[in-house]
Design a protein around this motif. Structure first.
Motif, PDB file in Angstrom:
ATOM      1  N   SER A  87       0.841  -1.204   0.000  1.00  0.00           N
ATOM      2  CA  SER A  87       0.000   0.000   0.000  1.00  0.00           C
ATOM      3  C   SER A  87       0.877   1.255   0.000  1.00  0.00           C
ATOM      4  N   ARG A  88       0.349   2.304  -0.596  1.00  0.00           N
ATOM      5  CA  ARG A  88       1.093   3.560  -0.727  1.00  0.00           C
ATOM      6  C   ARG A  88       0.214   4.702  -0.274  1.00  0.00           C
ATOM      7  N   ARG A  89       0.633   5.367   0.790  1.00  0.00           N
ATOM      8  CA  ARG A  89      -0.172   6.448   1.356  1.00  0.00           C
ATOM      9  C   ARG A  89       0.131   7.779   0.670  1.00  0.00           C
ATOM     10  N   VAL A  90      -0.723   8.756   0.980  1.00  0.00           N
ATOM     11  CA  VAL A  90      -0.523  10.110   0.491  1.00  0.00           C
ATOM     12  C   VAL A  90       0.531  10.802   1.334  1.00  0.00           C
ATOM     13  N   GLY A  91       1.077  11.901   0.839  1.00  0.00           N
ATOM     14  CA  GLY A  91       2.050  12.687   1.584  1.00  0.00           C
ATOM     15  C   GLY A  91       1.470  14.006   2.046  1.00  0.00           C
ATOM     16  N   LEU A  92       2.339  14.884   2.540  1.00  0.00           N
ATOM     17  CA  LEU A  92       1.934  16.172   3.084  1.00  0.00           C
ATOM     18  C   LEU A  92       2.720  17.293   2.413  1.00  0.00           C
ATOM     19  N   VAL A  93       2.149  18.491   2.481  1.00  0.00           N
ATOM     20  CA  VAL A  93       2.818  19.715   2.054  1.00  0.00           C
ATOM     21  C   VAL A  93       3.092  20.542   3.303  1.00  0.00           C
ATOM     22  N   ALA A  94       4.349  20.893   3.532  1.00  0.00           N
ATOM     23  CA  ALA A  94       4.750  21.572   4.762  1.00  0.00           C
ATOM     24  C   ALA A  94       5.628  22.771   4.439  1.00  0.00           C
ATOM     25  N   VAL A  95       5.889  23.572   5.474  1.00  0.00           N
ATOM     26  CA  VAL A  95       6.727  24.773   5.385  1.00  0.00           C
ATOM     27  C   VAL A  95       7.941  24.578   6.279  1.00  0.00           C
ATOM     28  N   LYS A  96       9.107  24.888   5.755  1.00  0.00           N
ATOM     29  CA  LYS A  96      10.354  24.750   6.525  1.00  0.00           C
ATOM     30  C   LYS A  96      10.501  25.946   7.462  1.00  0.00           C
ATOM     31  N   LEU A  97      10.539  25.667   8.762  1.00  0.00           N
ATOM     32  CA  LEU A  97      10.654  26.730   9.758  1.00  0.00           C
ATOM     33  C   LEU A  97      12.095  27.042  10.125  1.00  0.00           C
ATOM     34  N   GLY A  98      12.928  26.031  10.238  1.00  0.00           N
ATOM     35  CA  GLY A  98      14.307  26.233  10.672  1.00  0.00           C
ATOM     36  C   GLY A  98      14.862  24.952  11.263  1.00  0.00           C
ATOM     37  N   MET A  99      15.958  25.083  12.012  1.00  0.00           N
ATOM     38  CA  MET A  99      16.624  23.926  12.586  1.00  0.00           C
ATOM     39  C   MET A  99      16.815  24.130  14.079  1.00  0.00           C
TER      40      MET A  99
END
Length: 341
Positions: A87-99
Motif C-alpha cells: 500500500s502507498r499512502r498520500v504525503g503532506l505539504v509543509a513549510v520549513k521553519l528552521g533547525m
C-alpha cells in the motif's frame, strides 16, 4: 505583480512638442506619468482600514471553510480500506521553519529540521486513466494564499473541493486502497515518531559557479609556474580518438535552484498542536520554503510503515492525541535527567 511604465512628456508652454522639437529648444517642464500595462493589486486603491477589513474577512472565510471540511457529518465519507503489503499512502505539504538541536537518552546530539504542516488539504482525486495509466494519485495543496493571485482555472479546483486557495499544489501517487475524499484535511499526525520519510524541495540557488564550488574540485597550485589557472578545471576532454567532450562533463554552470530529494530522514518528534514535524538532519530549500513529505521508498526503512494511520489520521476516529509525540530514544527535557538512589 503590476507592471508600470513611464512616459516622458515634454511641455513647452501649454502645448505638447515632439523630441525633435525639444532638441532645438529646451522645454520648461519634464514630467513622468505612470500608466498601467497589466492588472493591479487587489488592495492598491483601498485605504488602510479597508485593506485590514479585507484581510480579516478572508481569514474568517478560510476558517469557516476549514471548519466545514472538518465536520464528519457534512456528507458521506468514502469507503476506507485496511492496510495491505504494497500500500502507498498520500504525503503532506509543509513549510520549513528552521533547525534546532535535540539529544537522545544516551547523550548524543542531533540536528533536526522543523517542518510545519499549514492548512494541508486533499484537492482532487486523479484516477489511473486521468493520471498516467498505471496508478491513481491525489492532488494535495498547502498554505492558504490570497485568491487574487490564482487563475480562474485553479480557483475552480479549490471551489470544487470546498477549501481555500493554496500556494503549493503537488501530486502524490497512491494505491487504490489509500484514496481520500477531496476536501479532507491532513495533519502532522499522518506521520509518527520513529518513521522514515523522504523530503523534496527546491534547493537554494547559488547562481553561476565554478567547478571548485559546484563540484568540489581541488584546483591547481597557487605558485610554481601556475599562471591564471588556479581555479580552472583543467583539460576538458580526451585526446584525438574521441575528439569530443562527453556529455555530462563537470564544468562551470548554474548551481542550485533545482528539485532535490533527501531520502530516509527519521522523524524524532511530532507536535500535534502546532502540526510541526522534527526531522533528522537538513532538508533542501531555504527557510519558509514549501516542500513535500512522503513515506520513504528505501526498502531498508519501510518496515516502520506497519503501525501508521491508514490512509491518514482522522480526528473523529482516533480522537485527540498527546500534544507531543516523541521517539523512544529521544530525551524529553521535561523529564528528570538524574535519578538519586
Amino acid at each position: 505583480m503590476a507592471a508600470w511604465s513611464c512616459r516622458l512628456l515634454l511641455q513647452r508652454g501649454t502645448r505638447m512638442i515632439s523630441l525633435r522639437t525639444a532638441a532645438e529648444s529646451p522645454p520648461h517642464l519634464v514630467g513622468c506619468i505612470r500608466s498601467v500595462n497589466t492588472t493591479t493589486w487587489f488592495d492598491e486603491h483601498l485605504t488602510e482600514d479597508n485593506q485590514e477589513y479585507m484581510r480579516k474577512s478572508m481569514a474568517q472565510e478560510y476558517r469557516r471553510q476549514t471548519a466545514d471540511s472538518l465536520n464528519p457529518l457534512k456528507d458521506e465519507p468514502w469507503q476506507r480500506h485496511e492496510w495491505t503489503p504494497g500500500s502507498r499512502r498520500v504525503g503532506l505539504v509543509a513549510v520549513k521553519l528552521g533547525m534546532a538541536p535535540i539529544w537522545t537518552k544516551t547523550g548524543e546530539r542531533h540536528v533536526a529540521t522543523m517542518l510545519q504542516v499549514q492548512d494541508c488539504h486533499v484537492i482532487k482525486h486523479l484516477s489511473k486513466e486521468d493520471f498516467d495509466g498505471h496508478t491513481a494519485a491525489l492532488l494535495v495543496g498547502g498554505k492558504n494564499v490570497s485568491p487574487f493571485h490564482k487563475s480562474e482555472e485553479q480557483m475552480e479546483k479549490f471551489r470544487n473541493a470546498g477549501v481555500p486557495p493554496k500556494q503549493k499544489l503537488t501530486t502524490f501517487k497512491v494505491s487504490d486502497n489509500a484514496l481520500i475524499k477531496p476536501g479532507t484535511p491532513l495533519f502532522a499526525a499522518h506521520f509518527r515518531p520513529g518513521q522514515y520519510v523522504d523530503v523534496t524541495a527546491k534547493s537554494i540557488g547559488k547562481g553561476f559557479q565554478g567547478v571548485m564550488k559546484r563540484y568540489g574540485f581541488k584546483g591547481q597550485p597557487a605558485t610554481h609556474g601556475q599562471t591564471k589557472t588556479h581555479r580552472r578545471p583543467g583539460a576538458s576532454g580526451p585526446g584525438g580518438d574521441p575528439a569530443k567532450v562527453f556529455k555530462g562533463k563537470k564544468m562551470p554552470g548554474r548551481m542550485g535552484n533545482v528539485f532535490v530529494t533527501a531520502y530516509g530522514l527519521k522523524i524524532w518528534r511530532v507536535n500535534t498542536k502546532c502540526n510541526v514535524l522534527y526531522v533528522n538532519g537538513s532538508v533542501p530549500g531555504h527557510k519558509n520554503c514549501v516542500l513535500k513529505i512522503r513515506d520513504t521508498i528505501l526498502p531498508t526503512r519501510s518496515s516502520t510503515l506497519l503501525s501508521l494511520p491508514f490512509p491518514t489520521y482522522f480526528t473523529e476516529e482516533e480522537g485527540d492525541l498527546d500534544e507531543d509525540l516523541y521517539d523512544d530514544n529521544l530525551f524529553i527535557h521535561t523529564e528528570p535527567s538524574l535519578a538519586l538512589t
